[in-house]
Motif scaffolding. Sequence first.
Motif, short mmCIF file in Angstrom:
data_model
loop_
_atom_site.label_atom_id
_atom_site.label_comp_id
_atom_site.label_asym_id
_atom_site.label_seq_id
_atom_site.Cartn_x
_atom_site.Cartn_y
_atom_site.Cartn_z
N ILE A 204 1.14 -1.46 -0.32
CA ILE A 204 0.18 -0.27 -0.09
C ILE A 204 1.01 1.28 0.26
N HIS A 205 2.11 1.39 0.33
CA HIS A 205 2.92 2.46 1.14
C HIS A 205 3.94 2.87 0.48
N ALA A 206 4.67 1.28 -0.50
CA ALA A 206 5.99 1.87 -1.29
C ALA A 206 5.97 2.26 -2.33
N VAL A 207 6.26 3.10 -2.82
CA VAL A 207 6.60 3.88 -4.24
C VAL A 207 7.25 3.40 -5.10
N GLN A 208 7.06 2.78 -5.79
CA GLN A 208 8.51 2.40 -7.47
C GLN A 208 9.25 3.49 -8.40
N LYS A 209 10.50 3.69 -8.40
CA LYS A 209 10.81 4.86 -9.54
C LYS A 209 11.54 3.97 -9.95
N SER A 210 11.56 4.82 -11.00
CA SER A 210 12.42 3.73 -12.47
C SER A 210 13.19 5.63 -13.08
N VAL A 211 14.70 5.83 -12.66
CA VAL A 211 15.79 6.67 -13.36
C VAL A 211 16.70 6.12 -13.94
N ASP A 212 16.87 7.13 -15.00
CA ASP A 212 18.24 6.94 -15.55
C ASP A 212 19.59 7.06 -15.02
N ALA A 213 20.78 6.56 -15.40
CA ALA A 213 21.72 6.21 -15.36
C ALA A 213 21.82 7.72 -15.24
N LYS A 214 23.17 8.38 -13.66
CA LYS A 214 23.25 9.84 -13.75
C LYS A 214 23.00 10.87 -13.38
N THR A 215 21.45 10.17 -12.16
CA THR A 215 20.43 10.84 -11.87
C THR A 215 20.72 11.42 -10.50
N GLU A 216 20.59 12.72 -10.05
CA GLU A 216 20.60 12.99 -8.63
C GLU A 216 19.74 12.16 -8.32
N LEU A 217 19.31 11.43 -6.74
CA LEU A 217 18.75 11.16 -5.56
C LEU A 217 18.32 11.63 -4.16
N MET A 218 19.86 12.73 -3.95
CA MET A 218 20.10 12.94 -2.85
C MET A 218 21.00 13.68 -2.81
N ARG A 219 21.06 14.94 -1.83
CA ARG A 219 21.69 15.43 -1.28
C ARG A 219 22.45 15.97 0.01
N VAL A 220 23.42 16.30 -0.04
CA VAL A 220 23.41 16.21 1.92
C VAL A 220 22.20 17.84 1.73
N GLY A 221 22.16 17.82 3.43
CA GLY A 221 21.03 18.76 3.54
C GLY A 221 19.82 18.78 3.06
N GLN A 222 19.19 17.71 2.59
CA GLN A 222 18.42 17.67 1.90
C GLN A 222 16.93 16.93 2.92
N ASN A 223 16.29 16.80 2.67
CA ASN A 223 14.87 15.94 4.07
C ASN A 223 14.80 15.05 3.39
N VAL A 224 15.01 14.24 4.74
CA VAL A 224 14.59 13.02 3.83
C VAL A 224 13.55 12.24 4.46
N LYS A 225 12.35 12.01 2.96
CA LYS A 225 10.88 11.96 3.13
C LYS A 225 11.06 9.81 3.34
N TYR A 226 11.77 9.30 2.21
CA TYR A 226 11.92 8.57 1.82
C TYR A 226 13.08 7.67 1.71
N ILE A 227 12.80 6.09 2.33
CA ILE A 227 14.36 5.10 2.55
C ILE A 227 14.29 4.45 1.55
N PRO A 228 15.18 4.51 0.67
CA PRO A 228 14.93 3.79 -0.46
C PRO A 228 15.55 2.54 -0.71
N ILE A 229 15.16 1.20 -1.24
CA ILE A 229 16.38 0.37 -1.87
C ILE A 229 15.46 -0.10 -3.02
#
Length: 210
Positions: free
Chosen positions: A24-49
Motif C-alpha cells: 500500500i505505502h511503498a512507491v516504485q521509481k525508475s531513474v536513468d543513469a547519472k540521476t541525482e537522488l539525494m543531496r547533503v542537507g535534503q530532507n529525508v522523506k523516503y528510505i530507498p531499497i
Amino acid sequence: MDGFAQISEKLAFIGADFLSEFRIHAVQKSVDAKTELMRVGQNVKYIPIVASGLIKVYGLVDEKEFLYYYVRAGQSCIMTFSSIFDDQQSKVFAVSEEASEIILLPVTSVRKWLNQYPEFNHFFYRQYELRYSALIEMLNQAIFHRLDKRILEYLNNRMTLLAKDELRISHKEIANDVGTAREVVSRILKKFENEGVITQTSSVIKFRRL
C-alpha cells in the motif's frame, strides 16, 4: 519479476501483514543513469531499497568527492536510514550509476514498521553489517595497499558491480572515488596501459576482471 515483486519477495519473511502494508505505502521509481537522488542537507522523506541497478553514495571533503559505498539490488542506503532518527536531513549525496529501479519507503511508515514488526529491524541490521565490512575493507586498502593496487582493485570492483568488461569513466571520477588527484590517476593508468593491463581511450577503460 518486476522490482516491486522482487523486494516484496525479499521481505516476505517479515509476514503477510507487513507485506500488505508494504504494497500500500511503498512507491516504485525508475531513474536513468547519472540521476541525482539525494543531496547533503535534503530532507529525508523516503528510505530507498534498490530493486535493480546500482547507486553510488558519497560525501564531500574539502570540496572533493569521497566514495562511501555502492548500493546494489536488494540493498538499502543505511546512511539515509540513520537520518530518520535525528534531524531527518541527508548527510550524503547519492546518484544512480546506471538505470535503476528503486522502491521508496515513506519515513513515517518505516518508523511504524520498526516498532510493529521486529523482523523488519533485521533487514536494516544486515545493511549496517554490510556497510561496516565495506568500511573496514576500505580502511585496510587505504592503509596497507599502494595506490596503484587500490586503483586496480577499484576498477575490478566497479566492473564486477556493473557486470561489464569496460567502464565509461573519467580519470577525475576515479580520482574522486579513491581520494587522490586526477594527474596521479592518469599517470598510474598510463603505466597500466604500457604494461598491457588495461586499454583506454579518452572516456573508456577496458580491463580484464581479476
